[in-house]
Every structure is written in structure tokens, then in C-alpha cells.
Write an enzyme that holds these catalytic residues in place. Structure first.
Site, mmCIF file in Angstrom:
data_model
loop_
_atom_site.group_PDB
_atom_site.id
_atom_site.type_symbol
_atom_site.label_atom_id
_atom_site.label_comp_id
_atom_site.label_asym_id
_atom_site.label_seq_id
_atom_site.Cartn_x
_atom_site.Cartn_y
_atom_site.Cartn_z
ATOM 1 N N HIS A 1 19.279 -10.733 -102.641
ATOM 2 C CA HIS A 1 18.775 -11.672 -103.641
ATOM 3 C C HIS A 1 19.158 -13.087 -103.238
ATOM 4 O O HIS A 1 19.875 -13.301 -102.265
ATOM 5 C CB HIS A 1 19.274 -11.327 -105.038
ATOM 6 C CG HIS A 1 20.756 -11.440 -105.242
ATOM 7 N ND1 HIS A 1 21.660 -10.585 -104.658
ATOM 8 C CD2 HIS A 1 21.499 -12.306 -105.990
ATOM 9 C CE1 HIS A 1 22.894 -10.921 -105.021
ATOM 10 N NE2 HIS A 1 22.821 -11.960 -105.831
ATOM 11 N N HIS B 1 20.965 -15.669 -104.504
ATOM 12 C CA HIS B 1 22.165 -16.437 -104.821
ATOM 13 C C HIS B 1 22.882 -16.922 -103.562
ATOM 14 O O HIS B 1 22.949 -16.210 -102.555
ATOM 15 C CB HIS B 1 23.114 -15.618 -105.692
ATOM 16 C CG HIS B 1 22.692 -15.565 -107.125
ATOM 17 N ND1 HIS B 1 23.228 -14.666 -108.036
ATOM 18 C CD2 HIS B 1 21.778 -16.295 -107.828
ATOM 19 C CE1 HIS B 1 22.671 -14.855 -109.224
ATOM 20 N NE2 HIS B 1 21.792 -15.838 -109.122
ATOM 21 N N ASP C 1 25.920 -17.267 -102.697
ATOM 22 C CA ASP C 1 27.033 -16.513 -102.108
ATOM 23 C C ASP C 1 26.555 -15.265 -101.363
ATOM 24 O O ASP C 1 27.371 -14.509 -100.827
ATOM 25 C CB ASP C 1 28.067 -16.138 -103.183
ATOM 26 C CG ASP C 1 27.518 -15.227 -104.268
ATOM 27 O OD1 ASP C 1 26.330 -15.373 -104.615
ATOM 28 O OD2 ASP C 1 28.273 -14.372 -104.770
ATOM 29 N N HIS C 2 25.233 -15.086 -101.289
ATOM 30 C CA HIS C 2 24.655 -14.008 -100.491
ATOM 31 C C HIS C 2 23.764 -14.537 -99.372
ATOM 32 O O HIS C 2 23.386 -13.774 -98.482
ATOM 33 C CB HIS C 2 23.839 -13.075 -101.384
ATOM 34 C CG HIS C 2 24.675 -12.336 -102.374
ATOM 35 N ND1 HIS C 2 24.948 -10.996 -102.282
ATOM 36 C CD2 HIS C 2 25.336 -12.772 -103.480
ATOM 37 C CE1 HIS C 2 25.731 -10.631 -103.283
ATOM 38 N NE2 HIS C 2 25.978 -11.702 -104.023
ATOM 39 N N HIS D 1 20.236 -8.649 -112.510
ATOM 40 C CA HIS D 1 21.118 -9.748 -112.119
ATOM 41 C C HIS D 1 20.268 -10.973 -111.781
ATOM 42 O O HIS D 1 20.509 -12.081 -112.270
ATOM 43 C CB HIS D 1 21.955 -9.305 -110.927
ATOM 44 C CG HIS D 1 22.873 -10.348 -110.389
ATOM 45 N ND1 HIS D 1 23.952 -10.822 -111.101
ATOM 46 C CD2 HIS D 1 22.885 -11.015 -109.197
ATOM 47 C CE1 HIS D 1 24.584 -11.730 -110.373
ATOM 48 N NE2 HIS D 1 23.949 -11.871 -109.228
ATOM 49 N N ASP E 1 24.509 -7.255 -106.036
ATOM 50 C CA ASP E 1 25.201 -7.488 -107.302
ATOM 51 C C ASP E 1 24.596 -6.677 -108.442
ATOM 52 O O ASP E 1 24.694 -7.065 -109.609
ATOM 53 C CB ASP E 1 25.149 -8.976 -107.665
ATOM 54 C CG ASP E 1 26.073 -9.817 -106.798
ATOM 55 O OD1 ASP E 1 26.788 -9.243 -105.950
ATOM 56 O OD2 ASP E 1 26.066 -11.052 -106.954
ATOM 57 N N HIS F 1 30.965 -7.315 -103.881
ATOM 58 C CA HIS F 1 32.149 -8.033 -104.362
ATOM 59 C C HIS F 1 33.312 -7.075 -104.601
ATOM 60 O O HIS F 1 33.119 -5.913 -104.972
ATOM 61 C CB HIS F 1 31.857 -8.761 -105.675
ATOM 62 C CG HIS F 1 30.932 -9.928 -105.531
ATOM 63 N ND1 HIS F 1 31.362 -11.185 -105.182
ATOM 64 C CD2 HIS F 1 29.590 -10.015 -105.699
ATOM 65 C CE1 HIS F 1 30.324 -12.007 -105.140
ATOM 66 N NE2 HIS F 1 29.234 -11.321 -105.454
#
Length: 255
Positions: free
Chosen positions: A55, A57, A59-60, A111, A131, A169
Site C-alpha cells: 500500500h 503509506h 513507511d512502506h 487500513h 498493515d 510491524h
């Protein structure tokens, strides 16, 4: 044989590295930053051949641009203009072959709306779920609805019980602390928390989990059980699992 190695990143992310024993080529999943990936590749003389994205985001995807510039890998991910660099857009029902394994693409919104997961049948089955599904938990609802997330989790819960679950995570201990309150009579939760405390004391990941374990300890997959429903204070028909799920997710946001 395919091996999967965690690369710790940011504060609590795992970038998963997939490698066949017979090859120096590798794939990484959700590179939130480039530096730890580059350091491992250079240290072990590996070549980045592919990247899987679940996805949009940051942090990915935050390391994607630098990895593309340095290694020009094949990049596979959801159709979303917010993600720069994907050259193979995939969606629900598609199949991709990576590192010798065939992966089914599963739409798992909740998410985010673009969220997908990658499932490889075989021995063992592998699931890279970003996530959506965590050990003993699930992702926050930033874009999707409770119904979408519950449907996504239900779909993942139907995968073979020996499926290895590679979430993105290290949230396990915090999730289990919530699970103790949301499913207070669950002895599997208590045993898993003690086990994970020992693992983290050794600075080792608590992941991967398995679908079988999640069915025993994850309150978001156990909304039909009387203990979870009672803890959530859910009233109504016994099959109204969505109401229980929605209550749990809102409760976890404040926990």
C-alpha cells in the site's frame, strides 16, 4: 528453497527479504527506507531483482525511489498514483511469480483503500499482508470502513492454518496487551505474551506468526466468541460480528 529474512527499519517496521538459496537475486517487501536494504545487499553481495508493495503509506514506500535508482528492480504493487515507480500494477485475483514462487494477489482494503496482500501457496504457505493483519491485531482504519477490514481479515483467516504471516510491524506485545483485556479468559493469549516477551528480550522478531495461531489469540478474528463479545459489551444477534469488530477497533485506537 525460498528463505525470508527480516530487515528492521524505521522504529518498528520489518522489510521482508525473499531469497532463493541458489541465487544472489532477492526481493524485498515494503521498503520503508533504503539504507538498511542497501547495507544488507552490499554486505552479502546480493542483487535486488524485485520489490513488492502492499500500500501507499510512506513507511512502506519511502525507500523505493532510491532502490529503483540504484538497482532498477521489477516493482509490483497496487494501482495508485500516489506510489511512484510501480511498473507492474496488480489487483485482486492476479498472480505474480517472484523468486520462483507464484503469489496470489488479494485485495485487503481497510487500513487503506489500495491495500493488497501477497499469498504464496506451497510448503510452507507464505502471506505478506502489510498493515492488514498483525500478530494479535489489525491495522488502523485510515481510509476504509470496519466492514471492509473485517471482510479482508475474514478472507485471510480462511487461508491454511500453517500459513506463515509476515506482517510489517513489530506490534506484537502491545497487541497482546490489548488482547488480554479484549479476550480476558484466553489462556493462549497469556502464553503467547510470555513467549513473545522472552523473544524480544533476545532482540529477535516475534514474526512470522501463523494463521492457526492468530485464530487462537487475535481478538479481531474472534469476534464471534462469547468472551470477546462480552468484553466489548456488544449486544444484538450472535452473528453480528461487525458490531463487535467495530467496537474492538475503536477501543484499540484509544487503548
Amino acid at each position: 528453497m525460498l528463505s525470508v529474512t527480516p530487515i528492521p527499519a524505521l522504529s518498528d517496521n520489518y522489510i521482508w527479504l525473499l531469497r532463493q538459496d541458489s541465487s544472489q537475486g532477492v526481493c524485498v517487501v515494503d521498503p520503508g527506507e533504503a539504507t538498511p536494504v542497501i547495507e544488507l545487499l552490499e554486505r552479502e553481495s546480493l542483487t535486488l531483482e524485485a520489490v513488492l508493495i502492499t500500500h501507499h503509506h510512506h513507511d512502506h514506500t519511502g525507500g523505493l525511489a532510491e532502490l529503483i535508482k540504484r538497482y532498477a528492480p521489477r516493482v509490483i504493487g497496487p494501482k495508485n498514483p500516489q506510489i511512484s515507480g510501480i511498473d507492474e500494477e496488480v489487483g485482486d485475483g492476479d498472480e505474480v511469480r517472484v523468486m520462483g514462487r507464484l503469489f496470489d494477489v488479494m485485495a485487503t482494503p481497510g487500513h487503506t483503500l489500495d491495500h493488497i496482500s501477497f499469498f504464496a501457496p506451497g510448503i510452507p504457505p507464505l502471506l505478506f499482508c502489510g498493515d492488514t493483519l498483525f500478530c494479535a491485531g489489525c491495522g488502523r482504519l485510515f481510509e476504509g470502513t470496519p466492514e471492509q477490514m473485517q471482510q479482508a481479515l475474514t478472507r485471510l483467516a480462511r487461508l491454511p492454518r500453517d500459513t506463515l504471516v509476515f506482517a510489517a510491524h513489530e506490534y506484537t506485545q502491545a497487541n497482546l496487551a490489548f488482547a488480554q483485556v479484549a479476550d480476558p479468559d484466553n489462556q493462549d493469549v497469556k502464553a503467547t505474551l510470555e513467549e513473545c516477551r522472552k523473544v524480544r528480550a533476545l532482540e529477535r522478531p516475534t514474526l512470522p506468526s501463523t494463521i492457526g495461531r492468530e485464530l487462537k489469540i487475535n481478538p479481531f478474528l474472534r469476534t464471534e466468541t462469547s468472551g470477546v463479545r462480552q468484553a466489548a459489551g456488544t449486544q444484538g444477534p450472535a452473528d453480528d460480528n461487525l458490531a463487535t469488530f467495530t467496537t474492538l477497533r475503536e477501543w484499540k485506537n484509544r487503548f
